[in-house]
Design a protein around this motif. Structure first.
Motif, PDB file in Angstrom:
ATOM      1  N   GLN A 141      51.409  39.869   6.830  1.00 51.04           N
ATOM      2  CA  GLN A 141      50.179  40.019   7.609  1.00 51.04           C
ATOM      3  C   GLN A 141      50.339  39.435   9.006  1.00 51.04           C
ATOM      4  O   GLN A 141      49.744  39.923   9.973  1.00 51.04           O
ATOM      5  N   ALA A 142      51.153  38.382   9.112  1.00 50.34           N
ATOM      6  CA  ALA A 142      51.373  37.731  10.407  1.00 50.34           C
ATOM      7  C   ALA A 142      52.500  38.404  11.188  1.00 50.34           C
ATOM      8  O   ALA A 142      52.957  37.874  12.200  1.00 50.34           O
ATOM      9  N   GLY A 143      52.950  39.557  10.706  1.00 50.06           N
ATOM     10  CA  GLY A 143      53.919  40.346  11.455  1.00 50.06           C
ATOM     11  C   GLY A 143      55.360  40.138  11.064  1.00 50.06           C
ATOM     12  O   GLY A 143      56.253  40.778  11.633  1.00 50.06           O
ATOM     13  N   GLY A 144      55.640  39.244  10.111  1.00 49.77           N
ATOM     14  CA  GLY A 144      57.010  38.953   9.740  1.00 49.77           C
ATOM     15  C   GLY A 144      57.510  39.777   8.572  1.00 49.77           C
ATOM     16  O   GLY A 144      56.784  40.602   8.014  1.00 49.77           O
ATOM     17  N   LYS A 145      58.738  39.520   8.207  1.00 49.22           N
ATOM     18  CA  LYS A 145      59.351  40.148   7.041  1.00 49.22           C
ATOM     19  C   LYS A 145      59.724  39.052   6.060  1.00 49.22           C
ATOM     20  O   LYS A 145      60.413  38.097   6.427  1.00 49.22           O
ATOM     21  N   SER A 146      59.267  39.165   4.835  1.00 46.55           N
ATOM     22  CA  SER A 146      59.588  38.154   3.831  1.00 46.55           C
ATOM     23  C   SER A 146      60.913  38.493   3.168  1.00 46.55           C
ATOM     24  O   SER A 146      61.246  39.655   2.960  1.00 46.55           O
ATOM     25  N   SER A 147      61.672  37.456   2.849  1.00 45.68           N
ATOM     26  CA  SER A 147      62.956  37.637   2.185  1.00 45.68           C
ATOM     27  C   SER A 147      63.130  36.532   1.156  1.00 45.68           C
ATOM     28  O   SER A 147      62.536  35.460   1.271  1.00 45.68           O
TER      29      SER A 147
ATOM     30  N   LYS B 159      60.366  38.375  12.978  1.00 46.17           N
ATOM     31  CA  LYS B 159      61.003  37.255  12.286  1.00 46.17           C
ATOM     32  C   LYS B 159      61.149  37.520  10.787  1.00 46.17           C
ATOM     33  O   LYS B 159      60.236  38.048  10.152  1.00 46.17           O
ATOM     34  N   THR B 160      62.279  37.119  10.239  1.00 45.87           N
ATOM     35  CA  THR B 160      62.505  37.175   8.798  1.00 45.87           C
ATOM     36  C   THR B 160      62.308  35.771   8.246  1.00 45.87           C
ATOM     37  O   THR B 160      62.960  34.826   8.698  1.00 45.87           O
ATOM     38  N   VAL B 161      61.390  35.647   7.280  1.00 46.43           N
ATOM     39  CA  VAL B 161      60.974  34.333   6.789  1.00 46.43           C
ATOM     40  C   VAL B 161      61.300  34.195   5.305  1.00 46.43           C
ATOM     41  O   VAL B 161      61.028  35.089   4.503  1.00 46.43           O
ATOM     42  N   VAL B 162      61.883  33.052   4.949  1.00 51.29           N
ATOM     43  CA  VAL B 162      62.180  32.727   3.554  1.00 51.29           C
ATOM     44  C   VAL B 162      61.361  31.504   3.162  1.00 51.29           C
ATOM     45  O   VAL B 162      61.229  30.563   3.949  1.00 51.29           O
ATOM     46  N   VAL B 163      60.805  31.528   1.957  1.00 49.04           N
ATOM     47  CA  VAL B 163      60.017  30.408   1.441  1.00 49.04           C
ATOM     48  C   VAL B 163      60.749  29.799   0.250  1.00 49.04           C
ATOM     49  O   VAL B 163      61.206  30.519  -0.641  1.00 49.04           O
ATOM     50  N   THR B 164      60.854  28.475   0.216  1.00 54.95           N
ATOM     51  CA  THR B 164      61.511  27.811  -0.911  1.00 54.95           C
ATOM     52  C   THR B 164      60.809  26.497  -1.218  1.00 54.95           C
ATOM     53  O   THR B 164      60.171  25.907  -0.351  1.00 54.95           O
ATOM     54  N   GLY B 165      60.926  26.039  -2.449  1.00 56.55           N
ATOM     55  CA  GLY B 165      60.284  24.797  -2.852  1.00 56.55           C
ATOM     56  C   GLY B 165      58.800  24.984  -3.145  1.00 56.55           C
ATOM     57  O   GLY B 165      58.252  26.089  -3.085  1.00 56.55           O
ATOM     58  N   SER B 166      58.129  23.888  -3.491  1.00 57.97           N
ATOM     59  CA  SER B 166      56.698  23.923  -3.830  1.00 57.97           C
ATOM     60  C   SER B 166      55.864  23.750  -2.570  1.00 57.97           C
ATOM     61  O   SER B 166      56.076  22.823  -1.788  1.00 57.97           O
ATOM     62  N   MET B 167      54.886  24.646  -2.394  1.00 59.36           N
ATOM     63  CA  MET B 167      54.018  24.579  -1.233  1.00 59.36           C
ATOM     64  C   MET B 167      52.986  23.462  -1.387  1.00 59.36           C
ATOM     65  O   MET B 167      52.572  23.128  -2.505  1.00 59.36           O
ATOM     66  N   THR B 168      52.562  22.913  -0.273  1.00 59.97           N
ATOM     67  CA  THR B 168      51.582  21.824  -0.267  1.00 59.97           C
ATOM     68  C   THR B 168      50.492  22.120   0.750  1.00 59.97           C
ATOM     69  O   THR B 168      50.554  23.107   1.495  1.00 59.97           O
ATOM     70  N   GLY B 169      49.483  21.241   0.791  1.00 56.48           N
ATOM     71  CA  GLY B 169      48.410  21.364   1.773  1.00 56.48           C
ATOM     72  C   GLY B 169      47.621  22.645   1.606  1.00 56.48           C
ATOM     73  O   GLY B 169      47.257  23.033   0.487  1.00 56.48           O
ATOM     74  N   LYS B 170      47.351  23.347   2.695  1.00 58.78           N
ATOM     75  CA  LYS B 170      46.556  24.575   2.660  1.00 58.78           C
ATOM     76  C   LYS B 170      47.241  25.701   1.902  1.00 58.78           C
ATOM     77  O   LYS B 170      46.598  26.683   1.525  1.00 58.78           O
ATOM     78  N   LEU B 171      48.542  25.582   1.692  1.00 61.19           N
ATOM     79  CA  LEU B 171      49.295  26.641   1.007  1.00 61.19           C
ATOM     80  C   LEU B 171      49.536  26.333  -0.466  1.00 61.19           C
ATOM     81  O   LEU B 171      50.162  27.119  -1.167  1.00 61.19           O
TER      82      LEU B 171
END
Length: 727
Positions: free
Chosen positions: A677-683, A651-663
Motif C-alpha cells: 500500500q505504501a508503494g513498496g514490494k514485499s519479499s 523499494k523492496t522490503v523484507v520483514v523479520t522477527g516479532s513486530m512491536t509497538g503499533k505493528l
C-alpha cells in the motif's frame, strides 16, 4: 538438543562385529555407486554406537573399524593426496561445542585469535588441481591418504572453472553436491533411461561423480572450502600466502580466482571471536537451512589463524583446530505404508503418503506430501517401498524418492482413484493436478471457510460449524450467498440468538468493503495466494480490468508466466457467476489508491498509486508502472493529475522477527499488504536487491545477511513512522 547424541547400542561382541561390517558395507556402497542401505542419520548412529562399544572394550577393536579411518573407511583410490584429506570430528550441542573450544584453547595455552564459521555442505569432498590456471585433475577424498581420479567430471561441475582468473598452480578443495534444481533434472534423466530416480541429492552426487558409462550427463555444483600449495613444498609467492593467511582470507582468494564459495549464498562464512557469537551464527544457519537450494547438515567451526592451526596440529583422522556442529537430520529412510487421497477446497485431489513413523528435524513424521498422481508416476513409487523423506523447519514433509536398491519384490502398485474420493463424481484429469468435476462445490465448507478467513474477507464469528448449518439448510451454496442472508434466516439456525446474529451480520457487512486484493484472494483461484492476489489488484485496480485482460495482460503481472496465466483465465471464466453474485450483493471490486489503466490502454500497463489520504478521499493517483511516480493519468474530468510518490516507491522490503509497538498485532500477511500500500514490494528473503529490512525482536540470519550486504535495517517503530499514513 540433548548433550549426548543418540546412538545404536551394541550389547555384545557379536553385535559389534555385525555393526562394523554393516558400516564398512554402507561406506563401500555409498562411495561406490552412491547407494548406501543407510541414510546419513542411521549411519551416524551406527558409527557412534561402534565408538561407544570400543571405548568400553578397547581390546576388541577390529582393524576394519571405521572409527579410526578418514570418511569411515571409504573406497581407497590410487591417486595420493598431496596433504592428507581428513574428516572432521562432530559435536551435537552448544555444551559440547563449548567443551571443544575450551579443549582447543587449553591445547594452545591461550585464547584462539578468531573463529571461522561456515556451513557444512551435504555433498562429497574432492580436490581440484590446477596447473598454470587450468583444471587438470579431480580426486575424491578416498581414505584420506589417496583418492579416486574422477577427472572425467571436468566440465560438468558448476562453480569449478576450467581456467582460473590467474595462471597459478594450486589445489582447491571443496564439496561437490547437487542443488534442488539439478537433482530434479538428474532424476528426470535417470528415469527416462532406466525408470528409476535417485534417492536424494547426496547419493545422486556421489554416484554421478564416479559414473563413466552413463548415456546421460548430470550437472553438479562445487563450493570451495580451502586451498593448498601445489606441490606442498612450493616456494612461490602464492604458496607462501596460502601457508600464512587466515582461513577467511584464503577463501577470499579462492573466490577471486573464480571458484565458487558460499560467500555469495545466504549462509556465507563469517569470522567471530566468542563462543556466544559462534552459537548465534549456528542458530542463524539452522534457521536458513530450509530455504537453501542445496543441503547443509551442519556448521563447521575452524580456528581462522594459520598460526593457531599449525600449533593445534592434527590427529590420525581429524584436524584438532576444526569441528563440525551437526544439525538434526532432515532426511531419513522409512517405509511407505499407504497413500490416502484427499480433496482440497477448490476440488483438487491430492495424495498423501502414510509413513512408518520417523523422527526428522526434531519432530515425529507420519505423513508426507506426494503432490499429484503424475508425481507418483515420475518417482516410480510403490506401496511398501523404502523411501527417502525430507523435512526441515516448518517445511511440510515430502517423499523424495524410492530407495530402489532396497526393494525386496514384495512392493505393490499404488491404487489410483477412478472417481472423486470425496463425493464420487468424475475426475477431471486434463491437468497434472487432478480435480473433481464439481470443483469448489465438492468441498463447499472448506471453500467458504477459506474465503471468510482473516487474510481474505475476515468475517469474524463465522465458524466452520455455522457454515455447515447454512449449507445443510440451503441458505448458501458459496461464499457470495453470505452477503444476501437475512436476519430472520440466521436467527432460525440452531444456537443463534439476536446478539450473535447481529454481530455476524455486521461482520458480513464490513466484509463488503474489503479491498479487491482480499476479495480476489477469497475467490481461491488455483495457484494464486495472498501475494499474487495483491499483485493482481495493484496491477489492474478493478475486477473489470482483470476480467478484460488477455493472457499477455495477465503475464504483465510479476510472477505470472504463460502457464499460470492460462490457468488463471480458465479459472476466471469458471468463477464469473460467483463474481457476478458478489458484485450484485454490493461487494467492493476495486483496490483503494490504485488507478486502473485509461480506456483503450493495454491491459498489461501497471497502475499507479495515490497516497493513503487521497485514496481515502477517492482521489485518483497514477504512475507509469515503474514506480518512479513521474507519469500523469486522466482525472475525473479528463485533466491530468500528477502522480504522488509513495514512501516506499521502488523499494523492496523484507520483514523479520516479532513486530512491536503499533505493528505488534499485524500478521506477516498484513505487514506485506502495508508495504505494498505504501508503494513498496514485499519479499521473504534478503538479497542485494533488498532496499530495507524491518528487524523486530529475535531477528536472526536475515538481519546478519542484510548488514553484510549493506542493506538499511530499521526497527518496527521506525517503520511505523515511515508508513504512518497507511496504518
Amino acid at each position: 538438543m540433548t548433550d549426548a547424541p543418540p546412538f545404536t547400542p551394541l550389547p555384545d561382541n557379536a553385535a559389534y562385529v555385525g555393526a562394523v561390517q554393516l558400516a564398512v558395507d554402507a561406506n563401500a556402497a555409498y562411495y561406490g555407486a552412491g547407494e548406501s542401505p543407510l541414510d546419513d542419520d542411521a549411519y551416524d548412529r551406527l558409527f557412534r554406537g561402534i565408538q561407544a562399544y570400543e571405548a568400553e572394550h578397547p581390546d576388541e577393536v577390529l582393524p576394519d573399524s571405521p572409527t579410526g579411518k578418514v570418511a569411515g573407511g571409504a573406497v581407497v583410490g590410487d591417486v595420493p593426496h598431496t596433504v592428507p584429506m581428513l574428516s572432521l570430528d562432530n559435536v551435537f550441542s552448544a555444551e559440547q561445542l563449548a567443551r571443544w573450544i575450551a579443549g582447543l584453547e587449553r591445547r594452545l595455552g591461550r585464547p584462539v585469535q578468531a573463529y571461522s564459521v561456515e556451513p557444512k555442505l551435504d555433498g562429497l569432498a574432492i580436490s581440484a588441481r590446477y596447473h598454470g590456471g587450468k583444471l587438470v585433475q579431480l580426486v575424491t577424498r578416498g581414505d584420506g591418504t589417496a583418492g579416486e581420479d574422477v577427472s572425467h567430471g571436468i566440465g560438468t561441475i558448476v562453480g569449478l572453472p576450467l581456467e582460473l582468473a590467474e595462471p597459478v598452480t594450486v589445489e582447491i578443495r571443496g564439496e561437490v553436491l547437487m542443488t534442488s534444481e539439478q537433482f530434479d533434472a538428474a532424476c528426470a534423466k535417470r528415469q527416462a533411461h532406466d525408470g528409476t530416480t535417485f534417492a536424494n541429492p547426496r547419493s545422486a552426487s556421489a554416484g554421478t561423480l564416479r559414473a563413466k558409462d552413463r548415456p546421460y550427463t548430470c550437472e553438479l555444483t562445487f563450493f570451495g572450502y580451502s586451498a593448498l600449495p601445489l606441490p606442498p613444498d612450493d616456494a612461490s609467492e602464492l604458496a607462501i600466502r596460502l601457508r600464512e593467511l587466515p582461513h577467511s582470507e584464503i577463501m577470499e582468494l579462492v573466490a577471486a580466482l573464480g571458484v565458487a564459495t558460499t560467500a555469495a549464498t545466504p549462509v556465507a562464512g563469517i569470522v567471530v571471536s566468542t563462543v556466544e557469537q559462534i552459537q548465534e551464527r549456528v542458530e542463524e544457519l539452522k534457521a536458513a537451512r530450509a530455504e537453501l537450494p542445496f543441503g547443509i547438515d551442519g556448521i563447521v567451526i575452524k580456528a581462522d589463524s594459520a598460526a593457531d592451526q599449525v600449533e593445534a596440529g592434527f590427529g590420525t583422522r581429524v584436524p584438532r583446530w576444526a569441528i563440525a556442529y551437526k544439525l538434526p537430520a532432515t532426511e531419513k529412510i522409512t517405509k511407505l505404508l499407504d497413500v490416502e487421497w484427499g480433496v482440497g477446497r477448490t476440488g483438487i485431489i491430492a495424495p498423501r503418503a502414510v509413513l512408518e513413523p520417523v523422527e526428522l528435524d526434531g519432530s515425529r513424521v507420519t505423513y508426507a506430501t506426494l503432490h499429484n498422481p503424475a508425481d507418483i508416476a515420475r518417482r516410480g513409487l510403490k506401496l511398501g517401498d523404502s523411501v527417502m523423506v525430507y523435512k526441515a523447519g516448518d517445511v511440510i514433509p515430502r517423499v523424495e524418492a524410492p530407495v530402489v536398491h532396497l526393494r525386496t519384490g514384495d512392493e505393490s502398485e499404488i491404487p489410483i482413484p477412478e472417481v472423486c474420493p470425496n463425493c464420487g463424481s468424475e475426475i477431471d484429469r486434463s491437468q497434472e493436478r487432478w480435480r473433481c468435476v464439481k470443483g469448489r462445490g465438492c468441498r463447499a465448507v472448506a471453500s467458504v471457510l477459506y474465503a471468510a478467513g482473516r487474510d481474505q474477507l475476515d468475517i469474524e464469528t463465522l465458524a466452520e460449524s455455522r457454515i455447515v448449518q447454512m449449507l445443510e439448510a440451503g441458505l448458501i451454496v458459496d461464499f457470495a450467498d453470505l452477503f444476501t442472508l437475512t436476519r430472520e434466516q440466521i436467527l432460525d439456525l440452531d444456537r443463534m440468538g439476536e446478539t450473535s446474529t447481529d454481530k455476524l451480520l455486521a461482520a458480513i457487512e464490513q466484509a463488503k468493503t474489503r479491498p479487491l486484493s482480499r476479495v480476489f484472494c477469497a475467490l481461491g483461484v488455483r495457484g494464486t495466494g495472498r501475494s499474487m492476489s495483491r499483485r493482481m489488484a495493484r496491477h489492474f485496480a478493478t475486477m473489470d480490468a482483470i476480467l478484460a485482460a488477455d493472457s499477455e495482460g495477465i503475464q504483465a503481472v510479476e510472477g505470472m508466466g504463460p502457464e499460470k496465466a492460462t490457468l488463471m483465465l480458465a479459472e476466471l471464466v469458471e468463477l464469473l457467476p460467483l463474481i457476478d453474485k458478489l458484485r450484485a450483493a454490493g461487494v467492493n471490486m476495486t483496490e483503494p489508491g490504485v488507478t486502473p489503466p485509461a480506456p483503450g490502454a493495454a491491459a498489461g500497463v501497471t497502475a499507479g498509486a495515490a497516497t493513503g489520504a487521497e485514496a481515502g478521499a477517492g482521489a485518483a493517483g497514477g504512475g507509469d508502472g515503474d514506480g518512479d511516480g513521474d507519469a500523469e493519468v486522466p482525472g475525473a474530468e479528463g485533466a491530468p493529475i500528477p502522480a504522488v510518490e509513495l514512501p516506499l516507491t521502488g523499494k523492496t522490503v523484507v520483514v523479520t522477527g516479532s513486530m512491536t509497538g503499533k505493528l505488534a498485532d499485524l500478521t506477516r500477511n498484513e505487514m506485506n499488504e502495508l508495504i505494498e500500500q505504501a508503494g513498496g514490494k514485499s519479499s521473504s528473503s534478503v538479497s542485494a536487491k533488498t532496499s530495507l529490512l524491518v528487524a523486530g525482536e529475535k531477528a536472526g540470519s536475515k538481519r546478519t545477511k542484510a548488514e553484510s550486504l549493506g542493506v538499511e535495517v530499521i526497527t518496527p517503530d521506525e517503520f511505523a513512522t515511515v508508513v504512518a499514513a497507511f496504518l
